[in-house]
Design a protein around this motif. Structure first.
Motif, PDB file in Angstrom:
ATOM      1  N   THR A   1       0.838  -1.196   0.000  1.00 47.88           N
ATOM      2  CA  THR A   1       0.000   0.000   0.000  1.00 47.88           C
ATOM      3  C   THR A   1       0.876   1.250   0.000  1.00 47.88           C
ATOM      4  N   ALA A   2       0.512   2.225  -0.831  1.00 49.23           N
ATOM      5  CA  ALA A   2       1.326   3.443  -0.915  1.00 49.23           C
ATOM      6  C   ALA A   2       1.158   4.278   0.355  1.00 49.23           C
ATOM      7  N   PRO A   3       2.282   4.665   0.967  1.00 51.47           N
ATOM      8  CA  PRO A   3       2.201   5.509   2.154  1.00 51.47           C
ATOM      9  C   PRO A   3       2.102   6.984   1.766  1.00 51.47           C
ATOM     10  N   GLU A   4       1.647   7.789   2.723  1.00 55.03           N
ATOM     11  CA  GLU A   4       1.594   9.224   2.511  1.00 55.03           C
ATOM     12  C   GLU A   4       2.181   9.877   3.753  1.00 55.03           C
TER      13      GLU A   4
ATOM     14  N   ALA B   1       5.958   5.669  11.850  1.00 54.66           N
ATOM     15  CA  ALA B   1       4.764   5.536  12.699  1.00 54.66           C
ATOM     16  C   ALA B   1       3.723   6.605  12.394  1.00 54.66           C
ATOM     17  N   SER B   2       4.162   7.725  11.799  1.00 54.30           N
ATOM     18  CA  SER B   2       3.210   8.817  11.536  1.00 54.30           C
ATOM     19  C   SER B   2       2.574   8.708  10.148  1.00 54.30           C
ATOM     20  N   LEU B   3       3.006   7.734   9.335  1.00 54.44           N
ATOM     21  CA  LEU B   3       2.532   7.677   7.949  1.00 54.44           C
ATOM     22  C   LEU B   3       1.048   7.323   7.872  1.00 54.44           C
ATOM     23  N   ARG B   4       0.374   7.907   6.918  1.00 52.53           N
ATOM     24  CA  ARG B   4      -0.977   7.469   6.569  1.00 52.53           C
ATOM     25  C   ARG B   4      -0.846   6.619   5.312  1.00 52.53           C
TER      26      ARG B   4
ATOM     27  N   ILE C   1      -4.103   2.455  -3.333  1.00 54.67           N
ATOM     28  CA  ILE C   1      -3.118   2.784  -4.355  1.00 54.67           C
ATOM     29  C   ILE C   1      -1.823   2.136  -3.878  1.00 54.67           C
ATOM     30  N   ARG C   2      -1.039   1.569  -4.820  1.00 53.47           N
ATOM     31  CA  ARG C   2       0.137   0.783  -4.429  1.00 53.47           C
ATOM     32  C   ARG C   2       1.415   1.594  -4.567  1.00 53.47           C
ATOM     33  N   ILE C   3       2.417   1.062  -3.947  1.00 53.65           N
ATOM     34  CA  ILE C   3       3.766   1.587  -4.132  1.00 53.65           C
ATOM     35  C   ILE C   3       4.215   1.214  -5.550  1.00 53.65           C
ATOM     36  N   ASN C   4       4.812   2.165  -6.296  1.00 57.28           N
ATOM     37  CA  ASN C   4       5.305   1.766  -7.621  1.00 57.28           C
ATOM     38  C   ASN C   4       6.768   2.106  -7.858  1.00 57.28           C
ATOM     39  N   THR C   5       7.522   2.321  -6.782  1.00 54.76           N
ATOM     40  CA  THR C   5       8.977   2.444  -6.955  1.00 54.76           C
ATOM     41  C   THR C   5       9.685   1.509  -5.991  1.00 54.76           C
ATOM     42  N   PRO C   6      10.836   0.961  -6.416  1.00 53.09           N
ATOM     43  CA  PRO C   6      11.562   0.030  -5.534  1.00 53.09           C
ATOM     44  C   PRO C   6      12.055   0.735  -4.270  1.00 53.09           C
ATOM     45  N   GLU C   7      12.356   2.049  -4.368  1.00 52.76           N
ATOM     46  CA  GLU C   7      12.885   2.763  -3.197  1.00 52.76           C
ATOM     47  C   GLU C   7      11.841   2.783  -2.085  1.00 52.76           C
TER      48      GLU C   7
END
Ligand code: ASP
Length: 591
Positions: free
Chosen positions: A458-461, A468-471, A489-495
């Protein structure tokens, strides 16, 4: 239904014959639903998939035919033909779709006989569930089960049509695969050809659907079987079905829009009454505050308020120690309700399940509070709490004081229990919402570290340096307090993917060993993508008004994961185990 292909068994469906067919010859086949002997005539209600038709045997049609009729018993299988007649006015059965006609049998053949069934097929009365599952082929003949199976098929068909019309491709993904983390234990399958190695059954097609996006199949769906080895609860099965969806070059809005179109089409097709989409979106924090749940049931009020500030500094030790320890006081106004002392006491059990100690109930009277808790609070504190809770004389206020993680959930459970107790949940009114803005991680009770609230793709924001603070960019569809679906929405970069693995304590080597194929694919042009999965069993149970998903699955398992019909799970034979290189386990000796 379209007329059956005519053959030696039948040319018509039982349930489709009516006034227009009177006077014609018809041949039908099916099961004996009911049999009645009436002064020399024998009446049979004959049942096939389409419905029920009354057929009549006259003794004057020949001794042989009548002898056949006399031998018929419930669930025998017959094929009969004869003329379709209109029933006389006094014999019309308005309860039956074919109640204006009957077939007068001139020819018949018994195709199979049946033992006496262990429970009645012609009524939907309660039967012990293990017996139902043990004789599932009989249980499935009953009208109630037939209806849910037909509705379930309609749901699947509707979803397919909606998605295909929107250019989605139906693509299958492997069942024998590698672990996909959805928070449950895997079912493992030993590999005979690679001794010592194991496949995992998919907990979801998550990684494959993401790879399909990277492969350029921009809109994918699948009616997918998923496997999770969990301790079963009422609405869980070790294998269950999801509508799995993934899209490329999208944000939350597009996934939500497609989801609403597909699910609203299901609701329309099944006459499930609900407000038209778009459905409201509620932030996770707000849902936890107002409803004490990330699956809020919006069909009734009883909203929860945080009254910590109003009540801080009182003489009530219980609240004070919670508040000074960083906890919170949550309350709801149950309205002017009468509850006996013992009923009020039983509310404690509801919150104790969630780790809280007790409910403090207070009745509002003369603008203040009655009872022995009132003396611990100043008039200002009482007035401030009353105002926050919009309390008036006679109202029952319920307070739960505990840590910021325990109190909201405990009072959320209390809210549901009170709604059930006071019958506040309308039976035929439904309500949908999206829950959005979830935290990315939660504390993992076992490891003490962080774990992904949805899944680690899942893509973080927010600030990746402060995990710990990420949404997260996740969204759940909730109907009547049930989570029908969830996605992100997913993560789309390896980093970013590596940072998230790192945050959940997966070091680079382990991440590579488990998800190297995903990390590598992310290096070759992964488009922004996102998707969702819906629990098909839950949707079917909801629209069929069933409490248990077992009632909408043709061959479900019991709460202990067993199938009383086939006897699965069962010991494997020694030769199979030898071939797999597995030593048979001897069950622990008794005592
Ligand atoms: N794979 C997720 C699940 O099974 C759904 C999703 O994120 O699409 O819950």
């Amino acid at each position: 239904m379209r007329a059956p292909q005519g053959n030696r068994y039948r040319d018509s469906w039982c349930g489709e014959l009516g006034g227009d067919d009177v006077g014609r010859q018809a041949r039908v086949a099916g099961w004996v639903h009911r049999r009645r002997d009436h002064g020399g005539l024998i009446f049979i209600d004959l049942r096939d998939r389409s419905g029920i038709l009354q057929i009549v045997f006259h003794p004057e049609r020949g001794a042989e035919l009548f002898a056949l009729a006399e031998q018929l018993r419930p669930e025998h299988v017959v094929s009969v033909s004869g003329e379709l007649l209109a029933r006389s006015a006094e014999n019309v059965n308005a309860e039956m779709a074919t109640g204006t006609v009957e077939l007068e049998v001139s020819e018949g053949e018994t195709l199979a006989s049946s033992h006496t069934p262990p429970f009645a097929i012609d009524e939907d009365g309660p039967v012990d569930e293990t017996t139902r599952l043990r004789y599932r082929w009989l249980d499935l003949r009953r009208a109630g089960m037939q209806q849910t199976m037909i509705t379930r098929a309609l749901i699947t068909q509707t979803l397919r049509e909606e998605l295909v019309a929107r250019d989605f491709l139906e693509i299958e993904t492997p069942i024998l695969t590698k672990s996909t983390p959805e928070g449950a234990r895997d079912f493992l399958v030993p590999s005979r050809m690679n001794p010592g190695d194991w496949y995992a059954l998919p907990q979801s097609p998550q990684l494959f659907k993401q790879l399909l996006m990277m492969a350029g199949y921009e809109r994918y769906f699948q009616i997918a079987r998923c496997f999770r080895d969990e301790d079963l609860r009422a609405d869980r099965q070790p294998e269950f079905t999801q509508l799995d969806v993934e899209m490329a070059f999208v944000d939350e809005d597009q996934v939500i829009e497609v989801s609403e179109a597909a699910i609203a089409a299901v609701f329309a097709a099944t006459d499930f009454e609900i407000a038209p989409a778009p459905w409201p979106r509620i932030g996770y924090d707000e849902a936890m505050l107002r409803y004490g749940s990330d699956r809020p049931d919006l069909r009734f009020g009883l909203e929860i308020k945080d009254v910590s500030e109003q009540l801080r500094g009182s003489d009530f030790k219980v609240f004070e120690s919670v508040l000074s320890g960083g906890g919170t006081v949550r309350a709801l106004n149950a309205g002017a309700r009468e509850m006996s002392r013992s009923e009020l006491d039983s509310l404690n059990e509801v919150v104790q399940v969630h780790g809280a100690k007790a409910v403090a109930p207070i009745i509002v009277g003369d603008g203040g509070w009655t009872g022995n808790l009132a003396k611990f609070f100043t008039a200002e504190q009482i007035a401030a709490a009353n105002s926050a809770l919009e309390a008036s004389d006679g109202d029952l206020l319920c307070f739960v004081a505990d840590s910021a993680t325990v109190a909201p959930v405990a009072i959320g459970a209390l809210r549901l229990a009170l709604a059930a107790r006071f019958d506040l949940i309308p039976a035929d009114q439904h309500s949908a919402c999206w829950v959005v803005d979830f935290p990315m991680f939660e504390a993992d009770a076992e490891s003490g570290g962080l774990t992904a609230l949805h899944h680690p793709f899942t893509a973080p924001e927010g600030d990746l340096d402060d995990p710990a603070s990420l949404r997260s960019r996740a969204y759940d569809l909730v109907v009547d307090g049930n989570e029908l679906g969830g996605g992100s929405i997913r993560i789309n970069t390896p980093e970013v993917q590596s940072r998230v693995f790192d945050a959940i304590g997966l070091d680079a080597d382990e991440a590579k060993a488990r998800f190297g194929f995903l990390l590598e694919a992310l290096e070759y042009g992964a488009p922004p993508h996102g998707g969702i999965a819906f629990g098909l069993d839950r949707i079917a149970a909801l629209v069929c008004g069933r409490d248990s998903i077992r009632d909408v699955i043709a061959f479900p398992k019991t709460a202990s994961g067993a199938d009383p019909l086939t006897g699965a799970p069962a010991p494997a034979d020694a030769r199979q185990l030898r071939e797999l290189g597995i030593k048979p386990q001897t069950p622990p000796a008794a005592g």
